[in-house]
Design a protein around this motif. Sequence first.
Motif, short mmCIF file in Angstrom:
data_model
loop_
_atom_site.label_atom_id
_atom_site.label_comp_id
_atom_site.label_asym_id
_atom_site.label_seq_id
_atom_site.Cartn_x
_atom_site.Cartn_y
_atom_site.Cartn_z
N ASP A 10 -65.73 -48.31 15.29
CA ASP A 10 -64.56 -49.15 15.50
C ASP A 10 -64.75 -50.03 16.72
O ASP A 10 -64.68 -49.57 17.83
N THR A 11 -65.00 -51.29 16.48
CA THR A 11 -64.95 -52.22 17.60
C THR A 11 -63.56 -52.80 17.57
O THR A 11 -62.65 -52.32 18.22
N ASN A 12 -63.40 -53.80 16.70
CA ASN A 12 -62.04 -54.25 16.43
C ASN A 12 -61.88 -54.44 14.93
O ASN A 12 -61.13 -55.29 14.48
N ALA A 13 -62.68 -53.66 14.18
CA ALA A 13 -62.69 -53.83 12.74
C ALA A 13 -61.32 -53.51 12.15
O ALA A 13 -60.62 -52.64 12.65
N THR A 14 -60.96 -54.25 11.12
CA THR A 14 -59.72 -53.92 10.44
C THR A 14 -60.01 -52.79 9.46
O THR A 14 -61.15 -52.53 9.11
N GLY A 15 -58.96 -52.14 9.02
CA GLY A 15 -59.14 -51.02 8.09
C GLY A 15 -58.69 -49.74 8.75
O GLY A 15 -58.56 -49.67 9.98
N GLN A 16 -58.45 -48.72 7.92
CA GLN A 16 -57.91 -47.48 8.48
C GLN A 16 -58.97 -46.75 9.30
O GLN A 16 -60.14 -46.73 8.96
N ARG A 17 -58.53 -46.16 10.38
CA ARG A 17 -59.47 -45.52 11.29
C ARG A 17 -59.49 -44.02 11.09
O ARG A 17 -58.47 -43.41 10.77
N VAL A 18 -60.66 -43.44 11.30
CA VAL A 18 -60.78 -41.98 11.39
C VAL A 18 -61.55 -41.68 12.67
O VAL A 18 -62.25 -42.55 13.19
N HIS A 19 -61.38 -40.45 13.16
CA HIS A 19 -62.04 -40.08 14.41
C HIS A 19 -62.98 -38.92 14.14
O HIS A 19 -62.53 -37.85 13.73
N ALA A 70 -63.42 -27.43 17.73
CA ALA A 70 -64.81 -27.28 18.17
C ALA A 70 -65.37 -28.55 18.81
O ALA A 70 -66.47 -28.54 19.35
N ALA A 71 -64.60 -29.64 18.76
CA ALA A 71 -65.14 -30.93 19.23
C ALA A 71 -64.99 -31.08 20.73
O ALA A 71 -64.01 -30.63 21.32
N ILE A 72 -65.97 -31.73 21.35
CA ILE A 72 -65.84 -32.06 22.77
C ILE A 72 -66.04 -33.56 23.02
O ILE A 72 -65.89 -34.05 24.12
N ALA A 73 -66.45 -34.29 21.97
CA ALA A 73 -66.58 -35.75 22.09
C ALA A 73 -66.12 -36.36 20.78
O ALA A 73 -66.08 -35.67 19.76
N ARG A 74 -65.75 -37.63 20.85
CA ARG A 74 -65.29 -38.25 19.60
C ARG A 74 -65.78 -39.68 19.50
O ARG A 74 -66.13 -40.31 20.50
N ALA A 75 -65.84 -40.17 18.25
CA ALA A 75 -66.15 -41.58 18.01
C ALA A 75 -65.22 -42.05 16.92
O ALA A 75 -64.96 -41.31 15.97
N THR A 76 -64.70 -43.25 17.06
CA THR A 76 -63.76 -43.76 16.08
C THR A 76 -64.47 -44.68 15.09
O THR A 76 -65.31 -45.49 15.49
N PHE A 77 -64.16 -44.52 13.82
CA PHE A 77 -64.73 -45.36 12.78
C PHE A 77 -63.61 -46.03 12.01
O PHE A 77 -62.52 -45.48 11.87
N ALA A 78 -63.90 -47.21 11.47
CA ALA A 78 -62.95 -47.88 10.59
C ALA A 78 -63.59 -48.00 9.22
O ALA A 78 -64.80 -48.24 9.11
N LEU A 79 -62.79 -47.79 8.20
CA LEU A 79 -63.29 -47.93 6.82
C LEU A 79 -63.03 -49.36 6.39
O LEU A 79 -61.89 -49.79 6.29
#
Lengths: 216, 225
Positions: free
Chosen positions: B74-83, B56-65
Amino acid sequence: MTARNRQPVMATDEFIKGLWRENPVFVQVLGMCPVLAVSNTALNALAMGLATTFVMLMSNLLVSTLRNFIPKQVRIATYILIIATFVTIVDYAIEAISLDLHKSLGAFISLIVVNCLILGRAEAFASKNRVGHAVLDALGMGIGFTLALLCLGGVREVLGDGALFGVALFPDAFEPWIVMILPSGGFFTLAGWLLVINFIKQRKEANAAGAQEITG
Amino acid sequence: MNVAPATPTWPMYRTLVGIGMLCGLMIAVTFQGTRPVIERNRAEALERAVFAVLPAAIARATFALTAEGQFVPDTNATGQRVHAGFDADGQLVGVAIEAAGMGYADTITVLYGYSPLQEAIVGIRVLTSKETPGLGDKIETDEAFLENFVALDVRLDASGTSLQHRIETVKQGKKTEPWQIDGITGATISSVAIGDILAKSAERWVPTINEHLDRLSAGGQDDGT
């Protein structure tokens, strides 16, 4: 004039010998690691063949150009350096062309470095011959290698996956012979091709001997 | 009378250093030339995978925990990423999570989509696998198997910290509950491995994501579409 006329004939021979008479896979049985490992589909076989041809062409070209500058004590180290460089270049190029292809060839791209066929051509041919002949030799051997890989890859993909270059050839009822895309299938197919090629060669020799006896 | 040394030192240095420099230059030029293309290919492959597991998605943003347990864009943060995936209105439709575990031949890496609204896994894509061609690789191609991941139940229990039912792989045709995965006969180890990878990853990520739903939902407004 005769010398000039003879030149192109010899040059063509450098090219043609790799295709059949001295085919790297079926006659010299060289470079078996990629031949057995990456010939599970026709596309992989083609990509590996072309990558090897490029590396062999460029390394033969450079080795032959620099042959008078390379002291014999360091020649093998120099050849490996040159080959490794072109393998790295091919590695980047394949990754840029297609990630999927890069993934399916995996470590075997880097392993082109240790393909004895390439070092063999650099040492046995390019280091002793002029640039033009070395290039033709590399092209002939490379195309011969690619064709041999395609022979294996084609048979293995058709029998093992019911397809050729990813295009399905058989109706759904066809049960693929999974063993053909597994490593053992590589050995079976190579054995089959060696049998066929040696049979043809022996028959040709027998015919030639027969013809000589009659004329003699 | 001088006898020439058996090993000519200078030509050897000249050859090795000279050719080494030439080779280094060629590699550097190729690397520079192909790097943007390779990075674009990788980003596109990830994009395709994210949209494949979140239909159902048409856009995404990446986050880091982060180590502090916070999701940051997510800029260049360390940690596991989710989208996080968003629909046309900027609403969060799901989160794509990468997970890995041991298969039959080697580590299998998958990307799966979790929908907080449906409390279910809504799609899966195998990113890397060296499973046996024709057998184990059915985890990527077997339509009946992939059907398991259209709505695989991962609802949380009352406490909100753990899954109500652990995901489990059952024998082919024996699936009775929405949190069960119908296995593949002939690829038992690979299909069980997928179940285990998802079970472990969902147990860890689903409670965390639900806890930070507001933060992840805001990502859609920030980025727009």
